[in-house]
Each structure stands twice: as structure tokens, then as C-alpha cells.
Scaffold this motif. Structure first.
Motif, short mmCIF file in Angstrom:
data_model
loop_
_atom_site.label_atom_id
_atom_site.label_comp_id
_atom_site.label_asym_id
_atom_site.label_seq_id
_atom_site.Cartn_x
_atom_site.Cartn_y
_atom_site.Cartn_z
N ASP A 1 0.92 -1.20 -0.06
CA ASP A 1 0.06 0.02 0.00
C ASP A 1 1.02 1.23 -0.05
O ASP A 1 1.67 1.37 1.06
CB ASP A 1 -0.82 0.11 1.31
N ASN B 184 0.01 4.47 2.75
CA ASN B 184 0.20 4.10 4.19
C ASN B 184 1.35 3.60 4.42
O ASN B 184 2.08 3.90 5.64
CB ASN B 184 -0.76 2.87 4.49
N TYR C 60 3.26 -1.94 -5.81
CA TYR C 60 2.61 -1.22 -4.91
C TYR C 60 1.27 -0.95 -5.71
O TYR C 60 1.22 -1.20 -6.79
CB TYR C 60 3.32 0.24 -4.98
N ASN D 55 -4.06 3.57 -2.84
CA ASN D 55 -5.29 3.47 -2.23
C ASN D 55 -6.04 4.71 -2.30
O ASN D 55 -5.66 5.68 -1.72
CB ASN D 55 -4.97 3.22 -0.89
N TYR E 56 -7.10 6.68 0.82
CA TYR E 56 -6.04 7.37 1.67
C TYR E 56 -6.23 8.76 1.81
O TYR E 56 -6.36 9.68 0.95
CB TYR E 56 -4.43 7.27 1.20
#
Length: 272
Positions: free
Chosen positions: A2, A5, A35, A38, A41
Motif C-alpha cells: 500500500d 500508508n 505497490y 489506495n 487514503y
């Protein structure tokens, strides 16, 4: 992995060695395209610098007044000062790669590359400091760079104020420090000079990256590059466009600055 994060965890890590180890793992995954972004986020709000737990933070006016770089104490303070700038620059680059979403992948590649460079600079300086019995934390520091980060929460303001103002100021100051070191034919000074030469060369590239993305941000809003830049830096750093700045014209032009802006900042009639 992710992306957001994981990178946030790197940014919030305080201890330098742990932060660097985490970044190395993150960056390796990124370069291997391992990767995901998201979309849900939300960037964290930064209240204090990551280095707060292990450094004494004071106002800039309270910092030691050490100007003689030919003593061991002077060398330690010089290296510590530049070391802190580089550690702060690591966080600035990480935050730039974290905070602003939905940009071209080249943007994230650029700022992670900058973070990698700043880490390398930090490690070179840390190694030199250890050779004269010094370490990061021996002197108090200020948090001006962190405050600039807090004052530039938008993409346009960040690209104008950090790479095109703060890092660009380094292009002006680094050669002055190098001249002072050259005035004394000291073997250790020559070691410092070699590191500063690397930093200066690579900082031109960092400012150039900032120039590219600043102009990209201006284009998104159909804004004039020069007038917008002057307005932003005057707002973030009051008085910055009023005072006469001693500029490294060659390095700044290489990094993308226009002659018009350089003349305004330097209060000169030409761009040489």
C-alpha cells in the motif's frame, strides 16, 4: 504494498537509521512496481517534526553563533547544521510524495528519487561528523523547514515554496560555505568540500524537478509562472521579494528560473 500508508509510516518514523531502513524497503518495492495507490487514503496532519523525540528544537535566533569552520568545534557545527537540513529535506521529499494525490506517476518517481538523494547526503555528512567525534543531536536545531511544510498544504504552494525557494536558497549559500572552507588548506575541510560539491550538483536537479512540477501546477490553473511564484513566496515568507538576494544566477537559471524573476529577487538590472 500500500503506497500511501507504507510511505506515511516511513515519514512518521523518528530515528534516522530506522527511517532509512524503512525507506530502502519501500523504495525497492516501488522501483519493482510492487505497490498500489489506495484512493481512500487521506494524508495525515503533521503536528510536529519527526525528529522532535531526539533533537533539542530552539528558535533560529537561539542557535550557537559559530562561524569559524577551521576549529574542530566549528567543523562539527557546520556539519551538524547541513546534516539537519538534509534530514529535514528527507521528510520534505517524503511528504511531497505522500500528500498530493492523482498526479502523474513521474511526479512520485521524482520526489522519491529526491528523498533517496537526501538520504545519501545525510549518510555522507553523518560519516564525516563521526570522524571528528560528533553525532546528530550534539547541537540544538530549528524547525523552519518543517514550518514551511505546514504552511504549504496545497500542491501549488508546496512546489513554489519548498524546491523553488528553500532548496534554491541552498544553491546560493552552498558556494559561500565552500569558499570559506577553501580559504584554509585543511585535509578535513577538503573532505567536507567533496560532499558539498555532490550536494550542490544534485540540489540543482532537485530544484529543477520542483520547477517542472511548479509549472505543471500553474498550468492546471492557467496561472502565470513568475507573478504567481512571487505572490506565493511573499505570502509564505513575508519580505522575501523585498530584500536584495545574493543569487547563484548560473545554478538558478539551470534549474529553470527566468531572468525576470532573478532580476526582481536580486534587485539587479541584468541576469548575469
Amino acid at each position: 504494498m500500500d503506497y500511501f500508508n507504507t510511505l506515511e509510516d516511513v515519514l512518521l518514523t523518528s530515528e534516522p537509521k530506522e527511517k532509512i531502513n524503512k525507506f530502502d524497503k519501500f523504495y525497492k518495492s516501488f522501483l519493482n512496481n510492487d505497490y498500489i495507490f489506495n484512493d481512500e487514503y487521506k494524508p495525515c496532519e503533521l503536528i510536529e517534526p519527526s525528529y522532535t523525540p531526539f533533537l533539542e528544537i530552539v528558535k533560529p535566533t537561539s542557535l550557537p553563533k559559530i562561524k569559524n569552520f577551521n576549529t574542530d568545534e566549528g567543523k562539527r557545527y557546520l556539519l551538524h547544521t547541513v546534516l539537519h537540513i538534509e534530514y529535514s529535506a528527507i521528510d520534505l521529499a517524503l511528504d511531497a510524495a505522500l500528500r498530493f494525490k492523482n498526479l502523474p506517476i513521474k511526479y512520485y518517481k521524482d520526489w522519491l528519487e529526491v528523498a533517496s538523494d537526501e538520504i545519501r547526503h545525510f549518510l555522507m555528512l553523518e560519516k564525516l561528523l563521526a570522524q571528528i567525534d560528533g553525532k546528530y543531536g550534539d547541537f540544538p536545531v530549528h524547525k523552519n523547514l518543517f514550518e514551511a511544510l505546514q504552511d504549504t498544504p496545497t500542491f501549488l504552494r508546496r512546489m513554489a515554496a519548498v524546491p523553488r525557494y528553500l532548496e534554491a536558497n541552498g544553491l546560493d549559500q552552498n558556494p559561500k560555505i565552500m569558499e570559506k572552507l577553501k580559504s584554509n588548506n585543511d585535509p578535513f575541510n577538503r573532505k567536507i568540500l567533496k560532499v558539498l560539491e555532490v550536494i550542490l550538483e544534485e540540489e540543482v536537479d532537485h530544484v529543477s524537478k520542483g520547477d517542472v512540477w511548479y509549472k505543471y501546477a500553474c498550468d492546471l490553473e492557467n496561472l502565470d509562472y513568475d507573478s504567481t511564484y512571487l505572490e506565493i513566496i511573499e505570502d509564505v515568507f513575508p519580505g522575501s521579494t523585498k530584500r536584495k538576494m545574493d543569487l547563484n544566477f548560473e545554478a538558478r537559471k539551470e534549474a529553470g528560473f527566468s531572468c525576470d524573476v532573478l532580476k526582481i529577487l536580486s534587485k539587479k538590472e541584468d541576469c548575469k
